[in-house]
Write a protein that holds these residues in place. Structure first.
Motif, PDB file in Angstrom:
ATOM      1  N   LEU A 171       0.828  -1.201   0.000  1.00  0.00           N
ATOM      2  CA  LEU A 171       0.000   0.000   0.000  1.00  0.00           C
ATOM      3  C   LEU A 171       0.869   1.261   0.000  1.00  0.00           C
ATOM      4  CD1 LEU A 171      -2.807  -0.998   2.529  1.00  0.00           C
ATOM      5  CD2 LEU A 171      -3.125  -0.469   0.098  1.00  0.00           C
ATOM      6  N   ILE A 172       1.920   1.249   0.803  1.00  0.00           N
ATOM      7  CA  ILE A 172       2.824   2.394   0.844  1.00  0.00           C
ATOM      8  C   ILE A 172       3.541   2.562  -0.487  1.00  0.00           C
ATOM      9  CG2 ILE A 172       4.924   3.302   1.925  1.00  0.00           C
ATOM     10  CD1 ILE A 172       3.972   2.039   4.550  1.00  0.00           C
ATOM     11  N   MET A 173       3.936   1.445  -1.088  1.00  0.00           N
ATOM     12  CA  MET A 173       4.595   1.522  -2.397  1.00  0.00           C
ATOM     13  C   MET A 173       3.645   2.077  -3.444  1.00  0.00           C
ATOM     14  SD  MET A 173       7.427   1.136  -3.836  1.00  0.00           S
ATOM     15  CE  MET A 173       8.063   1.143  -5.517  1.00  0.00           C
ATOM     16  N   ALA A 174       2.391   1.620  -3.442  1.00  0.00           N
ATOM     17  CA  ALA A 174       1.402   2.141  -4.384  1.00  0.00           C
ATOM     18  C   ALA A 174       1.171   3.630  -4.158  1.00  0.00           C
ATOM     19  CB  ALA A 174       0.088   1.376  -4.246  1.00  0.00           C
ATOM     20  N   GLY A 175       1.072   4.035  -2.882  1.00  0.00           N
ATOM     21  CA  GLY A 175       0.918   5.449  -2.571  1.00  0.00           C
ATOM     22  C   GLY A 175       2.106   6.272  -3.034  1.00  0.00           C
ATOM     23  N   SER A 176       3.311   5.696  -2.931  1.00  0.00           N
ATOM     24  CA  SER A 176       4.518   6.395  -3.382  1.00  0.00           C
ATOM     25  C   SER A 176       4.490   6.620  -4.894  1.00  0.00           C
ATOM     26  CB  SER A 176       5.760   5.582  -2.997  1.00  0.00           C
ATOM     27  OG  SER A 176       5.826   5.363  -1.598  1.00  0.00           O
ATOM     28  N   LEU A 177       4.095   5.598  -5.640  1.00  0.00           N
ATOM     29  CA  LEU A 177       4.025   5.727  -7.099  1.00  0.00           C
ATOM     30  C   LEU A 177       2.961   6.749  -7.508  1.00  0.00           C
ATOM     31  CD1 LEU A 177       4.319   1.968  -8.148  1.00  0.00           C
ATOM     32  CD2 LEU A 177       6.079   3.737  -8.318  1.00  0.00           C
ATOM     33  N   GLY A 208      -3.523   5.314  -0.045  1.00  0.00           N
ATOM     34  CA  GLY A 208      -2.527   4.256   0.050  1.00  0.00           C
ATOM     35  C   GLY A 208      -1.549   4.480   1.194  1.00  0.00           C
ATOM     36  N   LEU A 209      -1.028   5.705   1.297  1.00  0.00           N
ATOM     37  CA  LEU A 209      -0.058   6.008   2.350  1.00  0.00           C
ATOM     38  C   LEU A 209      -0.697   5.935   3.732  1.00  0.00           C
ATOM     39  CD1 LEU A 209       1.791   9.029   0.698  1.00  0.00           C
ATOM     40  CD2 LEU A 209       2.642   6.697   0.953  1.00  0.00           C
ATOM     41  N   PHE A 210      -1.901   6.478   3.853  1.00  0.00           N
ATOM     42  CA  PHE A 210      -2.583   6.459   5.145  1.00  0.00           C
ATOM     43  C   PHE A 210      -2.880   5.023   5.586  1.00  0.00           C
ATOM     44  CE2 PHE A 210      -6.473   6.341   7.668  1.00  0.00           C
ATOM     45  CZ  PHE A 210      -6.144   7.199   8.708  1.00  0.00           C
ATOM     46  N   SER A 211      -3.403   4.212   4.659  1.00  0.00           N
ATOM     47  CA  SER A 211      -3.746   2.832   5.010  1.00  0.00           C
ATOM     48  C   SER A 211      -2.505   2.043   5.400  1.00  0.00           C
ATOM     49  CB  SER A 211      -4.452   2.160   3.822  1.00  0.00           C
ATOM     50  OG  SER A 211      -5.613   2.857   3.455  1.00  0.00           O
ATOM     51  N   GLY A 212      -1.432   2.160   4.604  1.00  0.00           N
ATOM     52  CA  GLY A 212      -0.205   1.431   4.908  1.00  0.00           C
ATOM     53  C   GLY A 212       0.421   1.859   6.221  1.00  0.00           C
ATOM     54  N   ALA A 213       0.495   3.164   6.446  1.00  0.00           N
ATOM     55  CA  ALA A 213       1.087   3.669   7.688  1.00  0.00           C
ATOM     56  C   ALA A 213       0.251   3.276   8.899  1.00  0.00           C
ATOM     57  CB  ALA A 213       1.239   5.191   7.618  1.00  0.00           C
ATOM     58  N   MET A 214      -1.064   3.289   8.745  1.00  0.00           N
ATOM     59  CA  MET A 214      -1.938   2.911   9.856  1.00  0.00           C
ATOM     60  C   MET A 214      -1.771   1.435  10.212  1.00  0.00           C
ATOM     61  SD  MET A 214      -4.061   3.710  12.157  1.00  0.00           S
ATOM     62  CE  MET A 214      -4.564   5.375  11.703  1.00  0.00           C
ATOM     63  N   VAL A 215      -1.704   0.570   9.195  1.00  0.00           N
ATOM     64  CA  VAL A 215      -1.524  -0.859   9.462  1.00  0.00           C
ATOM     65  C   VAL A 215      -0.207  -1.099  10.184  1.00  0.00           C
ATOM     66  CG1 VAL A 215      -1.146  -3.107   8.392  1.00  0.00           C
ATOM     67  CG2 VAL A 215      -2.979  -1.632   7.562  1.00  0.00           C
ATOM     68  N   TYR A 216       0.868  -0.490   9.699  1.00  0.00           N
ATOM     69  CA  TYR A 216       2.161  -0.648  10.363  1.00  0.00           C
ATOM     70  C   TYR A 216       2.116  -0.145  11.800  1.00  0.00           C
ATOM     71  CZ  TYR A 216       5.762  -2.446   7.212  1.00  0.00           C
ATOM     72  OH  TYR A 216       6.553  -3.263   6.458  1.00  0.00           O
ATOM     73  N   THR A 217       1.487   0.984  12.014  1.00  0.00           N
ATOM     74  CA  THR A 217       1.420   1.552  13.366  1.00  0.00           C
ATOM     75  C   THR A 217       0.681   0.619  14.315  1.00  0.00           C
ATOM     76  OG1 THR A 217       1.439   3.799  12.443  1.00  0.00           O
ATOM     77  CG2 THR A 217       0.696   3.551  14.718  1.00  0.00           C
ATOM     78  N   GLY A 246      11.553   5.916  10.598  1.00  0.00           N
ATOM     79  CA  GLY A 246      11.126   5.783   9.214  1.00  0.00           C
ATOM     80  C   GLY A 246       9.609   5.749   9.071  1.00  0.00           C
ATOM     81  N   LEU A 247       8.922   5.254  10.105  1.00  0.00           N
ATOM     82  CA  LEU A 247       7.464   5.225  10.086  1.00  0.00           C
ATOM     83  C   LEU A 247       6.903   6.638  10.131  1.00  0.00           C
ATOM     84  CD1 LEU A 247       4.893   3.537  10.078  1.00  0.00           C
ATOM     85  CD2 LEU A 247       5.053   3.378  12.573  1.00  0.00           C
ATOM     86  N   TRP A 248       7.569   7.511  10.892  1.00  0.00           N
ATOM     87  CA  TRP A 248       7.106   8.903  10.972  1.00  0.00           C
ATOM     88  C   TRP A 248       7.380   9.637   9.661  1.00  0.00           C
ATOM     89  CZ3 TRP A 248       4.384   7.221  14.333  1.00  0.00           C
ATOM     90  CH2 TRP A 248       4.809   6.640  15.529  1.00  0.00           C
ATOM     91  N   VAL A 249       8.403   9.203   8.917  1.00  0.00           N
ATOM     92  CA  VAL A 249       8.649   9.775   7.590  1.00  0.00           C
ATOM     93  C   VAL A 249       7.465   9.462   6.667  1.00  0.00           C
ATOM     94  CG1 VAL A 249      10.107   9.635   5.526  1.00  0.00           C
ATOM     95  CG2 VAL A 249      11.160   9.754   7.779  1.00  0.00           C
ATOM     96  N   VAL A 250       6.968   8.230   6.737  1.00  0.00           N
ATOM     97  CA  VAL A 250       5.811   7.849   5.921  1.00  0.00           C
ATOM     98  C   VAL A 250       4.579   8.655   6.334  1.00  0.00           C
ATOM     99  CG1 VAL A 250       4.260   5.960   5.271  1.00  0.00           C
ATOM    100  CG2 VAL A 250       6.709   5.528   5.528  1.00  0.00           C
ATOM    101  N   TRP A 251       4.386   8.833   7.633  1.00  0.00           N
ATOM    102  CA  TRP A 251       3.250   9.632   8.106  1.00  0.00           C
ATOM    103  C   TRP A 251       3.369  11.083   7.648  1.00  0.00           C
ATOM    104  CZ3 TRP A 251      -1.337   8.321   9.390  1.00  0.00           C
ATOM    105  CH2 TRP A 251      -1.607   7.119  10.056  1.00  0.00           C
ATOM    106  N   ALA A 252       4.599  11.623   7.647  1.00  0.00           N
ATOM    107  CA  ALA A 252       4.805  12.999   7.180  1.00  0.00           C
ATOM    108  C   ALA A 252       4.450  13.123   5.699  1.00  0.00           C
ATOM    109  CB  ALA A 252       6.258  13.418   7.418  1.00  0.00           C
ATOM    110  N   ALA A 253       4.855  12.137   4.894  1.00  0.00           N
ATOM    111  CA  ALA A 253       4.512  12.134   3.467  1.00  0.00           C
ATOM    112  C   ALA A 253       2.996  12.042   3.284  1.00  0.00           C
ATOM    113  CB  ALA A 253       5.208  10.979   2.759  1.00  0.00           C
ATOM    114  N   CYS A 254       2.348  11.257   4.134  1.00  0.00           N
ATOM    115  CA  CYS A 254       0.893  11.139   4.097  1.00  0.00           C
ATOM    116  C   CYS A 254       0.241  12.492   4.382  1.00  0.00           C
ATOM    117  CB  CYS A 254       0.431  10.100   5.114  1.00  0.00           C
ATOM    118  SG  CYS A 254      -1.351   9.843   5.176  1.00  0.00           S
ATOM    119  N   GLY A 255       0.794  13.222   5.361  1.00  0.00           N
ATOM    120  CA  GLY A 255       0.275  14.551   5.672  1.00  0.00           C
ATOM    121  C   GLY A 255       0.456  15.534   4.525  1.00  0.00           C
ATOM    122  N   LEU A 256       1.590  15.452   3.837  1.00  0.00           N
ATOM    123  CA  LEU A 256       1.823  16.329   2.686  1.00  0.00           C
ATOM    124  C   LEU A 256       0.846  16.018   1.556  1.00  0.00           C
ATOM    125  CD1 LEU A 256       5.727  16.340   2.646  1.00  0.00           C
ATOM    126  CD2 LEU A 256       4.239  18.299   3.109  1.00  0.00           C
ATOM    127  N   ALA A 257       0.558  14.728   1.363  1.00  0.00           N
ATOM    128  CA  ALA A 257      -0.431  14.347   0.339  1.00  0.00           C
ATOM    129  C   ALA A 257      -1.804  14.908   0.696  1.00  0.00           C
ATOM    130  CB  ALA A 257      -0.490  12.832   0.197  1.00  0.00           C
TER     131      ALA A 257
END
Length: 303
Positions: A171-177, A208-217, A246-257
């Motif tokens: 999910l995070i990879m899909a969100g990144s693309l 994608g980023l929100f779902s992936g980051a939430m599952v990991y959290t 690194g998890l907070w980096v993903v959350w930060a990217a999610c916030g920017l999106a």
């Protein structure tokens, strides 16, 4: 105003892409800054005491019964970097620190951020399975003892942890693309339909980023509560599991999106509201901008 909103949306999208690229090289690069980033980390430095206690109870002989030091690998920090590959003989000894990223896990005999002893690349099959890793690394004679030490709960539920974190990574990879595509489309967008596409891509990236980051959290939180306070025969298991930065980096990217949603939507509406002027409207606009020529023409007609 539409141009400003489009530029703002592009800025947020591009910043999210930079963070995501930076966050996903954390486990495949040995440079100083990347090796300080991780999704989750496990410190096993206290595990030797618990294994020694369990070994004495099980009648196992060896150095481990005395101080627990021989359950750890003898490889020095920084030696044989990247040498442990799929199929290599396991049971060479535990490492004191394990660090998981999105695509691999790494180990070190020092503290977090020290030069890594080896990294195990997971390629397209990412998953977080800490119990499996510990059991395949520990010396053969202590594997059964370690099984009795590790709590029989979420931490050792490898199928549960593996499947959910694998899905989260995808999910995070899909969100990144999708974030990268959002930035590209936003850069070239000039009309409402292009901004509509950018808005849809950005929305998909956020989901994608929100779902992936939430599952990991959630997964890390459950594994953390299962192991950090666990005991074996009255002895602390000695494993500490923590969230990685690194998890907070993903959350930060999610916030920017998420921040890019409003400006891109506004640019879409403003761009779509633009109309192509008719020939009559263009003539009226031209006449209004050239009053002197109109006066000259009028004077000639009067004469």
């Amino acid at each position: 105003m539409p141009s400003f909103c489009a530029g703002l949306g592009l800025t947020f999208s591009f910043a999210a892409v930079v963070l995501l690229v930076f966050g996903q090289i954390t486990q495949i690069n040995s440079d100083l800054i990347p090796r300080h980033l991780r999704i989750v980390s496990i410190d096993t430095s206290g595990l030797g005491v618990a294994v020694a206690s369990a070994a004495r109870s099980a009648g196992v002989t060896g150095t481990v019964v005395g101080n627990g030091s021989d359950i750890y690998a003898s490889t020095g920090v920084g030696e044989a970097y990247f040498v442990k590959k799929t199929g290599e003989s396991p049971h060479a000894g535990l490492y004191k620190v394990y660090e998981w990223g999105l695509w691999s896990y790494c180990t070190t005999q020092g503290d977090l951020g020290d030069a890594r002893s080896y990294c195990y690349t997971r390629s397209i099959h990412p998953s977080f399975q800490p119990a499996q890793v510990l059991l395949q690394d520990v010396n053969v004679e202590y594997a059964e003892v370690l099984k009795t030490v590790l709590p029989d709960n979420v931490f050792t539920a490898d199928t549960y942890l593996g499947e959910w974190t694998q899905a989260a990574t995808y999910l995070i990879m899909a969100g990144s693309l999708l974030s990268a595509l959002t930035a590209i489309v936003s850069f070239f967008a000039r009309r409402g339909c292009a901004f509509l596409l950018a808005s849809l891509l950005n929305l998909g990236a956020f989901v994608g980023l929100f779902s992936g980051a939430m599952v990991y959290t959630v997964i890390v939180a459950r594994a953390r509560s299962a192991i950090n306070d666990a005991t074996s025969a009255g002895t602390d298991v000695g494993i500490t599991l923590e969230y990685g930065n690194g998890l907070w980096v993903v959350w930060a990217a999610c916030g920017l999106a998420l921040c890019a949603v409003v400006p891109l939507a506004f640019a879409m509406c403003a761009g779509g509201a633009r109309k192509v002027p008719s020939s009559e409207e263009r003539l009226k606009e031209r006449l209004s901008q050239e009053p002197s020529e109109v006066v000259v023409v009028a004077n000639k007609e009067e004469q």
